[in-house]
Design a protein around this motif. Structure first.
Motif, PDB file in Angstrom:
ATOM      1  N   VAL A 146       0.857  -1.188   0.000  1.00 52.41           N
ATOM      2  CA  VAL A 146       0.000   0.000   0.000  1.00 52.41           C
ATOM      3  C   VAL A 146       0.893   1.239   0.000  1.00 52.41           C
ATOM      4  CG1 VAL A 146      -1.719   1.317   1.314  1.00 52.41           C
ATOM      5  CG2 VAL A 146      -1.882  -1.178   1.204  1.00 52.41           C
ATOM      6  N   VAL A 147       0.598   2.145  -0.930  1.00 52.98           N
ATOM      7  CA  VAL A 147       1.314   3.419  -1.003  1.00 52.98           C
ATOM      8  C   VAL A 147       0.266   4.535  -0.941  1.00 52.98           C
ATOM      9  CG1 VAL A 147       3.268   2.505  -2.303  1.00 52.98           C
ATOM     10  CG2 VAL A 147       1.257   3.328  -3.534  1.00 52.98           C
ATOM     11  N   PHE A 148       0.702   5.781  -1.092  1.00 52.09           N
ATOM     12  CA  PHE A 148      -0.219   6.895  -0.853  1.00 52.09           C
ATOM     13  C   PHE A 148      -0.348   7.838  -2.047  1.00 52.09           C
ATOM     14  CE2 PHE A 148       0.785   5.373   3.328  1.00 52.09           C
ATOM     15  CZ  PHE A 148      -0.435   5.473   3.985  1.00 52.09           C
ATOM     16  N   THR A 149      -1.445   8.571  -2.053  1.00 52.19           N
ATOM     17  CA  THR A 149      -1.573   9.681  -2.992  1.00 52.19           C
ATOM     18  C   THR A 149      -0.424  10.646  -2.699  1.00 52.19           C
ATOM     19  OG1 THR A 149      -3.048  10.770  -1.418  1.00 52.19           O
ATOM     20  CG2 THR A 149      -4.101   9.559  -3.198  1.00 52.19           C
ATOM     21  N   GLY A 150       0.125  11.243  -3.730  1.00 50.41           N
ATOM     22  CA  GLY A 150       1.222  12.209  -3.543  1.00 50.41           C
ATOM     23  C   GLY A 150       2.586  11.571  -3.363  1.00 50.41           C
ATOM     24  N   ALA A 151       2.642  10.225  -3.306  1.00 45.93           N
ATOM     25  CA  ALA A 151       3.916   9.562  -3.014  1.00 45.93           C
ATOM     26  C   ALA A 151       4.893   9.669  -4.180  1.00 45.93           C
ATOM     27  CB  ALA A 151       3.670   8.078  -2.718  1.00 45.93           C
ATOM     28  N   PHE A 152       6.171   9.709  -3.853  1.00 47.49           N
ATOM     29  CA  PHE A 152       7.216   9.529  -4.863  1.00 47.49           C
ATOM     30  C   PHE A 152       8.210   8.516  -4.320  1.00 47.49           C
ATOM     31  CE2 PHE A 152      11.142  10.082  -7.132  1.00 47.49           C
ATOM     32  CZ  PHE A 152      10.752  10.321  -8.434  1.00 47.49           C
ATOM     33  N   HIS A 153       8.446   7.454  -5.098  1.00 48.76           N
ATOM     34  CA  HIS A 153       9.395   6.441  -4.637  1.00 48.76           C
ATOM     35  C   HIS A 153      10.450   6.097  -5.683  1.00 48.76           C
ATOM     36  CE1 HIS A 153       7.172   5.857  -0.934  1.00 48.76           C
ATOM     37  NE2 HIS A 153       6.053   5.703  -1.620  1.00 48.76           N
ATOM     38  N   GLY A 154      10.406   6.737  -6.871  1.00 46.29           N
ATOM     39  CA  GLY A 154      11.453   6.490  -7.848  1.00 46.29           C
ATOM     40  C   GLY A 154      10.905   6.304  -9.248  1.00 46.29           C
ATOM     41  N   ARG A 155      11.807   5.893 -10.147  1.00 44.89           N
ATOM     42  CA  ARG A 155      11.463   5.836 -11.573  1.00 44.89           C
ATOM     43  C   ARG A 155      11.666   4.466 -12.206  1.00 44.89           C
ATOM     44  NH1 ARG A 155      13.529  11.090 -10.974  1.00 44.89           N
ATOM     45  NH2 ARG A 155      12.270  12.723 -11.948  1.00 44.89           N
ATOM     46  N   THR A 156      12.037   3.439 -11.421  1.00 42.01           N
ATOM     47  CA  THR A 156      12.092   2.089 -11.992  1.00 42.01           C
ATOM     48  C   THR A 156      10.658   1.595 -12.155  1.00 42.01           C
ATOM     49  OG1 THR A 156      12.145   1.124  -9.790  1.00 42.01           O
ATOM     50  CG2 THR A 156      14.275   1.584 -10.819  1.00 42.01           C
ATOM     51  N   LEU A 157      10.472   0.439 -12.774  1.00 34.38           N
ATOM     52  CA  LEU A 157       9.090   0.011 -13.038  1.00 34.38           C
ATOM     53  C   LEU A 157       8.282  -0.092 -11.741  1.00 34.38           C
ATOM     54  CD1 LEU A 157       6.852  -0.846 -14.915  1.00 34.38           C
ATOM     55  CD2 LEU A 157       7.701  -3.180 -14.771  1.00 34.38           C
ATOM     56  N   ASN A 220      -3.448  -9.718   2.658  1.00 33.00           N
ATOM     57  CA  ASN A 220      -2.636  -9.794   1.430  1.00 33.00           C
ATOM     58  C   ASN A 220      -1.490  -8.796   1.431  1.00 33.00           C
ATOM     59  OD1 ASN A 220      -3.961 -11.760   0.002  1.00 33.00           O
ATOM     60  ND2 ASN A 220      -5.383 -10.334  -0.999  1.00 33.00           N
ATOM     61  N   VAL A 221      -1.502  -7.893   2.408  1.00 34.33           N
ATOM     62  CA  VAL A 221      -0.586  -6.749   2.325  1.00 34.33           C
ATOM     63  C   VAL A 221       0.719  -7.040   3.061  1.00 34.33           C
ATOM     64  CG1 VAL A 221      -0.287  -4.298   2.864  1.00 34.33           C
ATOM     65  CG2 VAL A 221      -2.505  -5.136   2.065  1.00 34.33           C
ATOM     66  N   ALA A 222       1.812  -6.980   2.307  1.00 29.68           N
ATOM     67  CA  ALA A 222       3.146  -7.164   2.911  1.00 29.68           C
ATOM     68  C   ALA A 222       3.542  -5.921   3.680  1.00 29.68           C
ATOM     69  CB  ALA A 222       4.167  -7.443   1.808  1.00 29.68           C
ATOM     70  N   ALA A 223       3.319  -4.740   3.069  1.00 27.41           N
ATOM     71  CA  ALA A 223       3.834  -3.516   3.699  1.00 27.41           C
ATOM     72  C   ALA A 223       3.032  -2.286   3.294  1.00 27.41           C
ATOM     73  CB  ALA A 223       5.289  -3.307   3.296  1.00 27.41           C
ATOM     74  N   ILE A 224       3.014  -1.339   4.209  1.00 32.56           N
ATOM     75  CA  ILE A 224       2.562   0.021   3.900  1.00 32.56           C
ATOM     76  C   ILE A 224       3.833   0.862   3.785  1.00 32.56           C
ATOM     77  CG2 ILE A 224       1.354   2.045   4.796  1.00 32.56           C
ATOM     78  CD1 ILE A 224      -0.622   0.167   6.185  1.00 32.56           C
ATOM     79  N   VAL A 225       3.973   1.556   2.664  1.00 34.88           N
ATOM     80  CA  VAL A 225       5.198   2.337   2.423  1.00 34.88           C
ATOM     81  C   VAL A 225       4.858   3.824   2.507  1.00 34.88           C
ATOM     82  CG1 VAL A 225       7.166   2.691   0.889  1.00 34.88           C
ATOM     83  CG2 VAL A 225       5.879   0.537   0.783  1.00 34.88           C
ATOM     84  N   MET A 226       5.577   4.523   3.363  1.00 31.43           N
ATOM     85  CA  MET A 226       5.262   5.940   3.610  1.00 31.43           C
ATOM     86  C   MET A 226       6.503   6.789   3.677  1.00 31.43           C
ATOM     87  SD  MET A 226       2.692   6.681   6.677  1.00 31.43           S
ATOM     88  CE  MET A 226       2.098   8.311   6.518  1.00 31.43           C
ATOM     89  N   GLU A 227       6.448   7.984   3.124  1.00 30.74           N
ATOM     90  CA  GLU A 227       7.505   8.970   3.345  1.00 30.74           C
ATOM     91  C   GLU A 227       7.162   9.731   4.626  1.00 30.74           C
ATOM     92  OE1 GLU A 227       8.110  11.228  -0.607  1.00 30.74           O
ATOM     93  OE2 GLU A 227       6.391   9.937  -0.898  1.00 30.74           O
ATOM     94  N   PRO A 228       8.097   9.879   5.562  1.00 30.06           N
ATOM     95  CA  PRO A 228       7.787  10.615   6.795  1.00 30.06           C
ATOM     96  C   PRO A 228       7.376  12.067   6.522  1.00 30.06           C
ATOM     97  CG  PRO A 228       9.755   9.317   7.100  1.00 30.06           C
ATOM     98  CD  PRO A 228       9.418   9.222   5.636  1.00 30.06           C
ATOM     99  N   VAL A 229       7.960  12.669   5.503  1.00 27.86           N
ATOM    100  CA  VAL A 229       7.437  13.924   4.941  1.00 27.86           C
ATOM    101  C   VAL A 229       7.443  13.686   3.436  1.00 27.86           C
ATOM    102  CG1 VAL A 229       7.815  16.399   4.581  1.00 27.86           C
ATOM    103  CG2 VAL A 229       8.492  15.352   6.757  1.00 27.86           C
ATOM    104  N   GLN A 230       6.286  13.857   2.794  1.00 26.10           N
ATOM    105  CA  GLN A 230       6.282  13.613   1.352  1.00 26.10           C
ATOM    106  C   GLN A 230       7.173  14.634   0.664  1.00 26.10           C
ATOM    107  OE1 GLN A 230       2.270  13.369  -0.216  1.00 26.10           O
ATOM    108  NE2 GLN A 230       2.330  11.135   0.006  1.00 26.10           N
ATOM    109  N   GLY A 231       8.082  14.152  -0.196  1.00 27.93           N
ATOM    110  CA  GLY A 231       9.036  15.032  -0.856  1.00 27.93           C
ATOM    111  C   GLY A 231       8.474  15.620  -2.137  1.00 27.93           C
ATOM    112  N   GLU A 232       8.524  14.844  -3.211  1.00 29.68           N
ATOM    113  CA  GLU A 232       8.017  15.341  -4.496  1.00 29.68           C
ATOM    114  C   GLU A 232       6.544  15.721  -4.373  1.00 29.68           C
ATOM    115  OE1 GLU A 232      11.556  14.999  -5.487  1.00 29.68           O
ATOM    116  OE2 GLU A 232      10.298  15.495  -7.197  1.00 29.68           O
ATOM    117  N   GLY A 233       5.852  15.103  -3.431  1.00 29.04           N
ATOM    118  CA  GLY A 233       4.420  15.358  -3.233  1.00 29.04           C
ATOM    119  C   GLY A 233       4.122  16.743  -2.678  1.00 29.04           C
ATOM    120  N   GLY A 234       5.155  17.507  -2.293  1.00 30.09           N
ATOM    121  CA  GLY A 234       4.916  18.883  -1.846  1.00 30.09           C
ATOM    122  C   GLY A 234       5.313  19.126  -0.392  1.00 30.09           C
TER     123      GLY A 234
END
Ligand SMILES: Cc1ncc(COP(=O)(O)O)c(C=O)c1O
Length: 450
Positions: A146-157, A220-234
């Motif tokens: 699970v990831v979030f609206t506004g998230a940025f985690h990179g550019r690989t597939l 079914n969920v292995a992980a929730i991935v979160m940025e402590p402060v969203q970066g690219e998201g603002g």
């Protein structure tokens, strides 16, 4: 001395020598690798750099959060040089080398995860996130994340899939990786009108619980991935009460909590890692990624997790040829030593306080300054057409960024709607330089917003 100087522009921008290189770039490099700064760097020191034409700029982007320790820190240069003279490379999969092992030990001490930990190294932020997800899946034997609206985690597939913003990051580049689900991030400035912050925390936590009814079962969920402060998201800061709620949900369903500290790490937010705030609130992550400022600009990134999680993959299932390069690892050890010795986390808080005082005055003064926010010195100003509508003012952000560059201050936008200006100045910046940068910014505001 360049590192202590102030911005000084002596040519039209770009200057003739810079222009020659920028023109060559247009034919040599694909346009998709973007850049808008009107200059070509010759050398950098501290928070400053000089371009090929002798113009002096102050850098409040820091290579996108990579230069927390500033350009060319002499002690890091020495550490890298000394390592180069011994050996540039050997793969940790072939020959043991101490720099990798020492750096892993250092991160195991510092990363705010409970219990015994282990660390692996890779080369970039995206690779760190990819590996964190691989390890979480392997350990939990569950497929989804699970990831979030506004998230940025990179550019690989996989990380492009995890990233929220479609244009420019994903458009036309699908199909995307399966097993990635997106829930709504608590964007406090844009919470429903009239709702208190406490109610909004519950509102967003309810959304996460409801999400499990419609998108994927929590089992079914292995992980929730979160940025402590969203970066690219603002530079959006989730309330700590929300993090506590997410941690409880993770505990309830046996889901791992991954803190993606690629942009927030290494003193930026007033702590060595922003998830120290989580740990203090009893909500420590299970896995943490880091990259960017770890080695002052040399490429290396990390995944740290509880030892039992890190030990889930078998031999050869994680790693790669260049991962944990010895020169980068030696530089990283020196960077961390300097950050601790010079108390750069405290300095981040001082810088943040100084800037936020001015930002708060601007929020009063300008109708178009909608929100100002920051954790340590990870700060942003969100521009809107007017305070009532909160309609994003992206064009004005672009004008301000161009205007400050003309006056020697490099800044950058962020946010899904591109209407925030983010600040990631090197933490070795002087007070005089901060004041000069704020004055340049204010002048640009006076010219371009009301
Ligand atoms: C939170 C976060 N995760 C991952 C990445 C990807 O890092 P890289 O560009 O080094 O692959 C970034 C880059 O900005 C980031 O901010």
């Amino acid at each position: 001395m360049l590192g202590k100087s102030l911005p000084k522009i002596i040519t039209a921008l770009p200057g003739p020598k810079s222009k020659e290189v920028i023109d060559k770039r247009k034919t040599a490099i694909p346009g998709g690798v973007g850049c808008s700064a009107p200059c070509v760097i010759k050398r950098g020191e501290g928070a400053m750099f000089e371009d090929l034409d002798g113009n002096i700029f102050m850098d409040w982007v820091g290579g996108i959060g990579v230069l927390n320790i500033g350009y060319s820190h002499p002690e890091v240069v020495e550490a890298a040089k000394a390592q180069c003279e011994k050996y540039f490379h050997t793969s940790i999969n072939v020959v043991h080398y101490p720099e990798y092992i020492e750096l892993a030990g250092k991160l195991n001490e510092l990363v705010p995860i409970e219990g015994p930990k282990k660390t692996m190294f890779i080369n970039s932020g995206a690779e760190a996130v990819e590996n964190a997800v691989k390890i979480a899946r392997k350990y939990s034997k569950r497929p989804d994340i699970v990831v979030f609206t506004g998230a940025f985690h990179g550019r690989t597939l996989l990380t492009m899939t995890m990233t929220a913003k479609v244009k420019p990051y994903k458009f036309g580049m699908g199909p995307f990786a399966p097993g990635v689900h997106r829930c709504e991030f608590p964007y406090m400035y844009r919470r429903p009108a009239g709702m208190s912050e406490a109610d909004a925390v519950q509102f967003y936590l309810n959304k996460l619980e409801d999400f499990f009814l419609e998108y994927t079962a929590p089992e079914n969920v292995a992980a929730i991935v979160m940025e402590p402060v969203q970066g690219e998201g603002g530079f959006i800061i989730p309330p700590i009460e929300y993090i506590k709620g997410v941690r409880e949900i993770c505990n309830k369903y046996g889901i791992l909590l991954i803190a993606d500290e690629v942009q927030t790490g290494y003193c930026r937010t007033g702590k060595m890692f922003a998830s120290e705030y989580w740990k203090e609130a009893g909500a420590a992550p299970d896995i943490m990624t880091s990259a960017k400022s770890i080695a002052g600009g040399l490429p290396i990134s990390s995944v740290t997790a509880k030892a039992e999680i890190m030990d889930a993959p078998g031999v050869g299932e994680i790693g790669g040829t260049y991962c944990g390069n010895p020169v980068s690892a030696a530089a990283a050890l020196k960077v961390i030593e300097i950050m601790q010795r010079d108390k750069l986390a405290d300095r981040a808080n001082e810088i943040g306080k100084k800037c936020m005082e001015r930002f708060n005055q601007w929020k009063e003064k300008y109708e178009m300054v909608g929100d100002v926010r920051g954790l340590g010195s990870m700060m942003a100003i969100e521009l809107v057409k007017d305070k009532a509508s909160k309609a994003p003012a992206k064009e004005e952000v672009n004008k301000i960024i161009a205007e400050t560059a003309k006056n020697g201050l490099i800044t950058m936008s962020s946010g899904v709607k591109g209407n925030s200006i983010r600040f990631l100045m090197p933490l070795v910046i002087t007070d005089e330089q901060i004041d000069a940068g704020l004055d340049i910014l204010q002048k640009a505001f006076d010219q371009h917003i009301k």
